[in-house]
Structure formats: C-alpha cells, structure tokens
Design a protein around this motif. Structure first.
Motif, short mmCIF file in Angstrom:
data_model
loop_
_atom_site.label_atom_id
_atom_site.label_comp_id
_atom_site.label_asym_id
_atom_site.label_seq_id
_atom_site.Cartn_x
_atom_site.Cartn_y
_atom_site.Cartn_z
N LEU A 116 0.89 -1.19 0.11
CA LEU A 116 0.01 -0.02 0.02
C LEU A 116 0.85 1.26 0.03
CD1 LEU A 116 -2.69 1.49 0.25
CD2 LEU A 116 -2.19 1.13 2.88
N LYS A 120 1.17 4.12 -3.02
CA LYS A 120 0.71 5.34 -2.82
C LYS A 120 1.76 6.49 -2.93
CE LYS A 120 -2.99 5.98 -1.97
NZ LYS A 120 -4.12 6.46 -2.89
N THR A 159 -13.79 1.03 0.80
CA THR A 159 -12.57 2.33 0.24
C THR A 159 -11.22 1.88 0.74
OG1 THR A 159 -13.03 3.63 2.38
CG2 THR A 159 -14.46 3.89 0.47
N GLU A 160 -10.20 2.41 0.40
CA GLU A 160 -9.07 2.38 1.06
C GLU A 160 -8.93 2.50 2.55
OE1 GLU A 160 -4.93 4.87 0.93
OE2 GLU A 160 -5.89 4.67 -1.20
N GLU A 161 -9.66 3.54 3.02
CA GLU A 161 -9.60 3.67 4.28
C GLU A 161 -10.36 2.59 4.99
OE1 GLU A 161 -8.99 7.49 2.06
OE2 GLU A 161 -10.80 5.96 2.15
N LEU A 201 -7.13 -4.85 -2.13
CA LEU A 201 -6.48 -3.50 -2.51
C LEU A 201 -6.43 -3.06 -3.99
CD1 LEU A 201 -4.90 -0.98 -1.46
CD2 LEU A 201 -2.83 -2.23 -1.45
N VAL A 204 -9.72 -1.87 -4.90
CA VAL A 204 -10.00 -0.53 -4.41
C VAL A 204 -9.08 0.42 -5.28
CG1 VAL A 204 -9.61 0.89 -2.67
CG2 VAL A 204 -10.53 -1.33 -2.16
N LEU A 205 -7.79 0.17 -5.76
CA LEU A 205 -6.89 0.97 -6.34
C LEU A 205 -7.40 1.28 -7.70
CD1 LEU A 205 -3.39 0.11 -5.12
CD2 LEU A 205 -4.92 2.07 -4.61
N GLN A 208 -10.28 3.64 -7.84
CA GLN A 208 -9.78 4.96 -7.89
C GLN A 208 -9.25 5.62 -9.20
OE1 GLN A 208 -6.73 4.94 -4.65
NE2 GLN A 208 -8.68 4.64 -3.05
#
Length: 273
Positions: A116, A120, A159-161, A201, A204-205, A208
C-alpha cells in the motif's frame, strides 16, 4: 523518455524471475530492488552474466524513509514510472517459533502495508498506461473467513480507508487474542490475511484510477501458484519461470486494455475473489 519498471523483493525467487523476464521483454529500464543491498547487487551480477542488464536500488517496503528515498531517485533519474510489480513478501512457516503477535506485525507491515505505502508514494510518478502488479496468493482466499468479513472484502463500496481500518483491526484483534471470535479462523493466519488485503487493495485502487479514465492505469493481483522458492520449498510443483509468467504478462498489458482490470489471476486467467 525511457520507460521504467520496478520489481520489489527481487534478489531471489519469483521477483528475480520477473526481473529476468522483463529485461528480455520490456522496452526500457528495469529496476531490481531488495532490502539487502549486498544480495541485490549479487543478483544483478548474476543476471549480467546471463545477458540481462537491470539496475539496482535498495528498497525496504516496510520503511517509509526507504520508500521516499527511492521515489526521489526515480524522480531525479527518470521523472516517471511505467510498471510497478509489488512482489516483496514474507511468510512464516507453521513450525516457526516466532510468537504470533510478532509474525502478524512483520507480515502485515511488508505484505499489505508495504504494498500500500509504496504504491501510494509512487502513484504521482505513474505515467499514462502504467501497470501495477500485486503478487497475492490463493492462500488469501475468502473461504477462510466468515461471511461478514467476506462480504466486506468483496464489496464494491469498500474504500481504501475501510480496508486499512480492517487490516489494522485484525492486528489489534490478534494482539488482544480475540481474532478467532472475530472471524479470522485459519492456519498460517497472518499470511492469509495479508494476501486477502493485497487482492482487495488491487480492486480498490483500480476503482480509484478508473475515476480518471484518461490515464489508463491498470492494477491487477495474481497468484503465481506453488513455486520452488525459499518460501515455497523444494517440493513445489512450479518453476520460478512459470511463477513469473503471469506477473510479466500483467506488467506488459497493452494500452487501453479492457480486461483484466482490478482482477485476481492465476495462469493469466481471471479468478473470482
């Protein structure tokens, strides 16, 4: 401007196989990165003997300082990035005497949070049509958790969060000794959960990146299969070359590919998560 590919945890095993394959097929500079500088340099020398010319850079994905130093290097030397293969990982064997709490801390910090954080931090460097490849595992299948956790990890609204909070809660649950009653009921516990996180992940990415479709950045996860490496052991059924095939395929996906995007693959075929 020369294209750039980066492979983490690449001084041996599948990572080394991916670097070797990319050196032959990728039109640009290939970085072999490793936490241990001496082992990384030795791996580069060995590939040099085989006609491959990767560049080396030290990188510890569990260290934000190391990650930011590497980003600075890429910015200064190349002003961008085209392929990121998140291969670095660790797994404790069943007979390893390391306390479970320590296993969880180390495994999650490298396998999930390392993937992650590196992704990022390097995202601002990604050029149009960049490809991100996350090495996951079928050992992180959702059949190993209870239905509520399965539903959360599969959700298109995750979500990522949310995902970070779930992974942090898992670590906290292990420390408190309540992980089994919370639904994490499995052997080789930390590795399985870390790879569940990596696959989730990736999904999710991709969502995004899809919010800005003009960039055509594609993220996929994969299971390399049971490969003869230090992690897989000598009795595994696959060679390193076979294990490296799918990550190389994903790293070289052509521009504007419609599928796979945000998927989990094995042998270049999409699997359900």
């Amino acid at each position: 401007m020369s294209r750039v590919a980066v492979v983490t945890g690449a001084n041996k095993g599948i990572g080394l196989g991916i670097v070797k394959g990319l050196c032959k097929q990728f039109d640009g500079t290939v970085y072999l990165t490793a936490r241990d500088e001496n082992r990384g340099q030795e791996a580069v020398k060995e590939l040099n003997k085989q006609g491959c010319q990767p560049r080396f850079h030290q990188l510890d994905v569990s260290s934000l300082d190391s990650i930011h130093r590497f980003k600075q290097h890429l910015e200064q030397e190349h002003q961008g990035l085209d392929v990121l293969v998140n291969n670095a990982g660790v797994m404790y064997g069943r007979s390893n005497p390391t306390p479970l709490v320590e296993q969880v801390e180390v495994t999650m910090s490298i396998n999930f949070f390392g993937t992650l954080n590196l992704t990022k931090v390097l995202t601002p460097l990604l050029r149009p049509h960049a490809r991100i490849v996350n090495v996951s595992s079928m050992m992180g299948g959702l059949s190993y958790v209870t239905p509520p956790l399965r539903q959360t990890l599969q959700s298109e609204q995750l979500t990522e969060e949310d995902l970070v909070q779930l992974m942090e809660q898992f670590i906290s649950d292990v420390k408190s000794g309540v992980h089994e009653e919370k639904g994490w009921k499995m052997d080789t516990l930390a590795y399985r959960v870390s790879k569940m996180g990596v696959t989730a992940l990736s999904r999710v990415l991709q969502r995004q990146f899809d919010a800005n479709p003009g960039t055509d950045i594609v993220v996929n996860a994969l299971c390399p299969g049971w490969v003869r490496t230090d992690m897989g052991g000598p009795n595994a059924g696959r060679s390193v070359e076979k294990g490296a095939e799918t990550p190389i395929y994903l790293a070289l996906l052509p521009p504007n590919v419609r599928s796979p995007r945000g998927e989990l693959l094995l042998d270049k075929e999409v699997l359900s998560f």
